[in-house]
Scaffold this active site. Structure first.
Site, PDB file in Angstrom:
ATOM      1  CD  GLU A 234       8.843  -2.359  -2.477  1.00 14.19           C
ATOM      2  OE1 GLU A 234       9.860  -1.961  -3.082  1.00 14.19           O
ATOM      3  OE2 GLU A 234       8.471  -1.886  -1.394  1.00 14.19           O
TER       4      GLU A 234
ATOM      5  CD  GLU B 269       9.565  -3.887   2.295  1.00 10.31           C
ATOM      6  OE1 GLU B 269       9.590  -5.017   1.775  1.00 10.31           O
ATOM      7  OE2 GLU B 269      10.234  -2.931   1.872  1.00 10.31           O
TER       8      GLU B 269
END
Length: 473
Positions: free
Chosen positions: A305, A397
């Site tokens: 991320e 995710e």
């Protein structure tokens, strides 16, 4: 996505390999003819009645636009079964492998790999020669280094490298994956969707990733995919590179033994600029790519991320890490994180246009999108719906709760998200297959220590129900 503290945690033995190499000058008769080629043929695994053959084709001459590789088995009892990265046909002992859309163009010096699981009767001699586009590549036969393991008496589900896919599993059905257009495609060039679960941080929740737990995920949940979340900071990789690399490899083997795909997730979170970990990423991916190059179940996620960093910074990182992977594993799919906690930039006030206008200079890649259903609703879904027709997306995710990993499970928004992903054939992994004390966890606290893989949370029960529905492979 914001500060995601919930994740702050997030075969048989091989026989002696044989290689055939040769160089030949081919006549320059059309654009699809090369002036030289090298073919390496490896018997990667062998068991009574069967074997795995891997073939690497290297173009030593002018660029090739489409190729056909041919050879004749010395033993008429040898047959090509399940193959990958080419279209195989066989007539008697003669075999033909034709390139697919994504690997037919080979520039000078470029290589591509194909392979198959085959059967044999009384012996397993290797082919004496190959033809590329009808012209013979000749060469001698040499022995490669003998693997450390010896063949077992029959195929097994051991976690040694290159275990043949077992039964009717997702891995057996789909083989080596690749990106075609905006889709993830299988060995038959069919667009598919993988559905599965992500581990939590393996430095904290190793007890949740066992032979029994992964068997439950494969057999009871009918999952296709295990994402292995290896944090880089937060007591992760940087504290013990060799130890965490070995742990990741063990989990790759475990997923393979259950016929599942494995995402190797280089779980960067804090700091958010992946370039901070560039040297670590190069070291890690060079190691795991070399070790797992012959596997067909591995997908590489190079930055979990990215946050507080520009798209140009992420792109620069990707274009330095991907060649490291490609040097060892040229065929595997690579997933690139996106701006704003892998939100395609939406959480930073941007969208997919910055990627479309300035894509990563690499092939066979996908772009990451993450969401948490209680926090990210229609505006995020609208961007994904539009972007899915412009970019190959993979939701590595997502959570059924808020971006913190906690709060109430939002079943309505979660269902809307999964309906969208299903309709677009976007693959996904849910956060998390763990018993963390947070509502995003699929298992209730204490389940992993007790070895209880049916003690599901509200989120876990919902995800199991969605993942168990029939795949369309």
């Amino acid at each position: 996505m914001k500060v995601l503290h919930r994740r702050g945690l997030l075969a048989v033995g091989a026989a002696a390999a044989l290689a055939v190499t040769g160089i030949v000058v081919l006549p320059a008769v059309n654009a699809s003819a090369a002036s030289g080629c090298r073919v390496a043929y490896t018997v990667a695994n062998q068991w009574p009645g069967g074997f795995t053959g891997n073939i690497t084709i290297t173009n030593l001459g002018d660029p090739v636009n489409g190729w056909t590789l041919g050879w004749t088995f010395p033993d008429a009892g040898q047959k090509v079964g399940q193959g990958w990265s080419a279209t195989f046909s066989q007539s008697g002992a003669a075999v033909t492998a034709r390139s697919l859309d994504y690997n037919g163009n080979l520039g000078t010096g470029a290589s591509t790999g194909i392979g198959f699981n085959g059967t044999w009767t009384s012996s397993n001699p290797i082919p004496a020669s190959f033809t590329l586009n009808g012209v013979t590549c000749t060469g001698g036969v040499t022995n490669s280094p003998t693997p450390s393991r010896t063949p077992s008496s029959s195929p097994s589900t051991s976690t040694s490298p290159s275990t043949p896919p077992q039964g009717g599993t997702p891995l057996a059905a789909n083989g080596q994956l690749h990106v075609c257009g905006v889709n993830l495609c299988n060995q038959n060039n069919k667009a598919i969707q993988l559905r599965g679960m992500s581990t939590h941080g393996i430095q904290w929740f190793a007890s949740c990733v066992t032979n029994a737990s992964v068997a439950a995920l494969a057999d009871d949940w009918k999952a296709d995919l295990l994402r292995i979340a290896m944090y880089v900071q937060e007591q992760g990789y940087e504290t013990n590179p060799a130890g965490f690399t070995n742990q990741v490899n063990q989990y790759v083997d475990l997923a393979e033994s259950k016929g599942m795909y494995a995402i190797i997730d280089f779980h960067t979170l804090t700091p958010g600029d992946p370039n901070y970990n560039l040297d670590r990423a190069k070291t890690f991916f060079a190691s795991v790519a070399q070790r797992n190059a012959n596997k067909k179940n591995v997908i590489y996620e190079i930055a979990n991320e990215p946050n507080n960093v520009s798209w140009q910074g992420i792109k620069s990182y990707a274009e330095q890490v991907i060649p490291v992977i490609r040097a060892a594993d040229p065929d595997a799919v690579v997933i690139v994180g996106t701006r704003g906690w892998s939100s395609l930039g939406v959480s930073d006030g941007s969208d997919e246009n910055e990627i479309v206008a300035n894509p990563v200079n690499a092939s066979n890649i996908m772009y990451t999108f993450h969401f948490y259903a209680a926090s990210h609703t229609d505006s995020y879904r609208n961007v994904v719906s539009r972007a899915s027709g412009r970019l190959p997306l993979f939701v590595t995710e997502f959570g059924t709760v808020t971006y913190t990993g906690g709060g109430a499970v939002d079943l309505g928004s979660s269902a809307a998200w999964l309906d969208l992903l299903d309709s677009k054939k976007i693959s996904y992994a849910n956060w998390t297959y763990s018993d963390a004390n947070e509502s995003s966890a699929a298992l209730r606290p204490g389940s992993c220590a007790a070895g209880n893989w049916t003690n599901l949370s509200e989120s876990g029960a919902f995800l199991r129900g969605r993942i168990r529905t029939a795949d369309n492979f």
